[in-house]
Design a protein around this motif. Structure first.
Motif, PDB file in Angstrom:
ATOM      1  N   GLY A 177      40.187  44.564  37.363  1.00 25.76           N
ATOM      2  CA  GLY A 177      41.259  44.368  37.563  1.00 25.76           C
ATOM      3  C   GLY A 177      40.356  44.654  39.090  1.00 25.76           C
ATOM      4  N   TYR A 178      39.132  44.844  39.222  1.00 21.96           N
ATOM      5  CA  TYR A 178      38.911  44.448  40.661  1.00 21.96           C
ATOM      6  C   TYR A 178      38.781  43.163  41.797  1.00 21.96           C
ATOM      7  N   THR A 179      39.529  43.565  42.415  1.00 22.74           N
ATOM      8  CA  THR A 179      39.624  42.052  42.993  1.00 22.74           C
ATOM      9  C   THR A 179      38.270  41.206  43.493  1.00 22.74           C
ATOM     10  N   ILE A 180      37.970  39.915  43.414  1.00 19.07           N
ATOM     11  CA  ILE A 180      36.971  38.523  43.582  1.00 19.07           C
ATOM     12  C   ILE A 180      36.832  38.601  44.700  1.00 19.07           C
ATOM     13  N   GLN A 181      36.108  38.501  45.784  1.00 18.20           N
ATOM     14  CA  GLN A 181      36.754  37.991  47.401  1.00 18.20           C
ATOM     15  C   GLN A 181      35.471  37.013  47.296  1.00 18.20           C
ATOM     16  N   ALA A 182      36.300  35.618  47.515  1.00 19.79           N
ATOM     17  CA  ALA A 182      34.840  35.001  48.197  1.00 19.79           C
ATOM     18  C   ALA A 182      34.777  34.908  49.534  1.00 19.79           C
ATOM     19  N   GLY A 242      38.383  48.476  45.674  1.00 24.56           N
ATOM     20  CA  GLY A 242      38.320  47.490  45.003  1.00 24.56           C
ATOM     21  C   GLY A 242      37.938  46.574  44.565  1.00 24.56           C
ATOM     22  N   ILE A 243      37.262  45.738  45.358  1.00 24.09           N
ATOM     23  CA  ILE A 243      36.386  44.843  46.260  1.00 24.09           C
ATOM     24  C   ILE A 243      35.095  44.503  45.422  1.00 24.09           C
ATOM     25  N   ILE A 244      35.146  43.288  44.173  1.00 23.72           N
ATOM     26  CA  ILE A 244      33.933  42.343  44.587  1.00 23.72           C
ATOM     27  C   ILE A 244      33.607  41.507  45.024  1.00 23.72           C
ATOM     28  N   GLU A 245      32.336  41.009  46.081  1.00 19.19           N
ATOM     29  CA  GLU A 245      32.414  40.285  47.322  1.00 19.19           C
ATOM     30  C   GLU A 245      31.430  39.039  46.088  1.00 19.19           C
ATOM     31  N   VAL A 246      31.631  38.259  46.938  1.00 25.74           N
ATOM     32  CA  VAL A 246      30.797  37.148  46.371  1.00 25.74           C
ATOM     33  C   VAL A 246      30.931  35.996  47.247  1.00 25.74           C
ATOM     34  N   SER A 247      29.180  35.177  47.160  1.00 25.69           N
ATOM     35  CA  SER A 247      28.949  34.561  48.520  1.00 25.69           C
ATOM     36  C   SER A 247      29.019  33.214  47.953  1.00 25.69           C
TER      37      SER A 247
END
Length: 259
Positions: free
Chosen positions: A10-15, A66-71
């Motif tokens: 459920g963590y948000t994937i943040q671009a 609850g955020i996963i940051e991605v490049s």
């Protein structure tokens, strides 16, 4: 840091420009025990398409929000190879995915992530990786064997699989514990209460697993029911620290993976 797969569900994937969606499950391989992809439900912006996000792109995990940051950008993800998560993922599809993003092929090198022990991007120089631990002929055979079978498994599907000991069933898979630095699955979280009323939860090291049988939904281990019953209990509410891990490995007479 060691964490459960369920903890990032459920963590948000943040671009880099906007949100991509939320984590639904993960795909891991049952040979080297690495988490290879996060399966992300994109929602309405991409017609609720599910996409794969590789740990190569993860830059930070923010547990507070609850955020996963991605490049990555939304445009990159939108134009990525369309992979049907309801079907087995072939090595060819993985190769197309890696080529599109410019990642290395994790299955072609001697380490957990191919040329390195961590999902580093861009790929490291030859001089920055540890010495090769496998013989060249073994690596060549591995590459041949892995051309067809990617060994990818869904965490959702494997949850609930029965754990078979050397004598009897010892429980079922409740969750997976992985290291968020190298994305290696270190343990299966096992619930023993289906055979032991009022029993406990224990950790089963992935190196202590002999095989997973996908036809009858079982995990075969080298341990007996008595060993599991007397093993150190795992407390889900307490942080998993090295003291507990050391006690667990010593109980089973194994060296720690960190040694």
């Amino acid at each position: 840091m060691l964490r459960t797969v369920d903890s990032v569900h459920g963590y948000t994937i943040q671009a880099t420009d906007d949100e991509l969606g939320s984590v639904k499950e993960v795909y891991f391989d049952d040979e080297r025990w690495g988490i290879r992809y996060l399966v992300v439900e994109t929602g309405s912006w991409l017609s609720s398409r599910k996409v794969l996000i590789s740990p190569y792109s993860v830059t930070h995990i923010n547990d507070e929000d609850g955020i996963i940051e991605v490049s990555l950008t939304r445009e990159q993800v939108k134009n990525s190879p369309d992979i049907d998560t309801h079907q087995p993922i072939s090595r060819q599809l993985e190769g197309d995915y890696s080529q599109y993003y410019g990642y290395g092929n994790y299955w072609t090198g001697p380490y957990l992530w191919g040329a390195a022990g961590y999902p580093e991007y861009p790929m490291p120089d030859a001089g920055s990786v540890p010495p090769m631990s496998e013989r060249p002929e073994d690596l060549a055979q591995r590459a041949t064997d892995e051309q067809q079978d990617s060994h990818l498994r869904s965490s959702d599907k494997v949850s609930g699989y029965h754990i078979l000991g050397t004598d009897e069933e010892i429980g079922h898979v409740k969750d997976f514990i992985f290291d968020d630095k190298d994305w290696a699955v270190r343990y299966l979280l096992v619930d023993t209460r289906n055979w032991w009323p009022g029993g406990k939860k224990v950790l089963l090291g992935t190196k202590w697993i002999e095989r997973i049988d996908w036809s009858d939904s079982t995990v075969q281990t080298k341990l007996s029911r008595e060993q599991i019953k007397n093993s150190p209990e795992y407390d889900e509410d307490a942080p998993l620290n090295r003291n507990y891990e050391t006690e667990l490995h010593q109980y089973y007479g194994h060296h720690g993976y960190w040694d």
